[in-house]
Design an enzyme around this catalytic site. Structure first.
Site: not given
Length: 192
Positions: A64, A112, A66, A19
């Site tokens: 982060y 996301n 999201n 990620h």
């Protein structure tokens, strides 16, 4: 001026995870441009660089994944940049591992971070350098998969992929996404 965004999660525990490949590409791009992430603004780390004739801000959101779009939207508004000035680098489950593809627009594919960017910039119509991480094994949660680290034996492939993603980003900045897509995606297909 252009804005290049590497998507990832802050913190050492996320280093080398699938990620965070956007952060890895952003770090390498800054390194090659002789820039460093010394500025902090918009809840992000920033490095100012030049890619060819273009002045570029390289941004790593520290919110982060999201909530990445908060930093991206704030930066675009602050510098009065349009969507054609934005390049976002992110991991992609739908691409086979270590494949790089450049696209403009399209869906978020369940990512996301991309979903957040789309929401905060008001559209998906910006350049995206997609870095393939492949699909998780059967019965594995995709969230666990993307938050997992690359295997040690994948270092050489990852390094080559990062260089390809840096080149795709550079081309998108210098040539514009439409011209760059022809070169980047043709190379990606030829490598198969």
């Amino acid at each position: 001026m252009k804005l290049v965004v590497g998507l990832g999660n802050p913190g050492e525990e996320y280093a080398r995870t699938r990620h965070n490949v956007g952060f890895v590409v952003a770090d390498r791009l800054a390194q090659l441009a002789g820039a460093s992430f010394t500025a902090k603004k918009f809840a992000a780390e920033l490095a100012e660089a030049r890619l060819g004739p273009e002045r570029v801000w390289i941004l790593k959101p520290q919110t982060y994944m999201n909530h990445s779009g908060e930093a991206v939207g704030a930066a675009l508004r602050f510098w009065k940049l349009g969507l054609d000035d934005l390049v976002v680098v992110h991991d992609d489950l739908e691409l086979e591992p270590f494949r790089v593809q450049l696209k403009v627009g399209g869906g978020h594919g369940g990512h996301n971070g991309v979903k957040s960017v789309n929401a905060h910039v008001g559209s998906p119509e910006y350049a995206r350098v997609r870095v393939g991480v492949g699909r998780p094994p059967p019965r594995m949660d995709p969230a666990d998969y993307v938050l997992g680290k690359f295997a040690k034996g994948e270092d050489a492939e990852l390094d080559l992929c990062v260089e390809q993603a840096v080149e795709a980003t550079r081309l998108a900045v210098e040539l514009g996404a439409a011209k760059a897509m022809n070169q980047v995606n043709r190379r990606s297909r030829a490598a198969e």
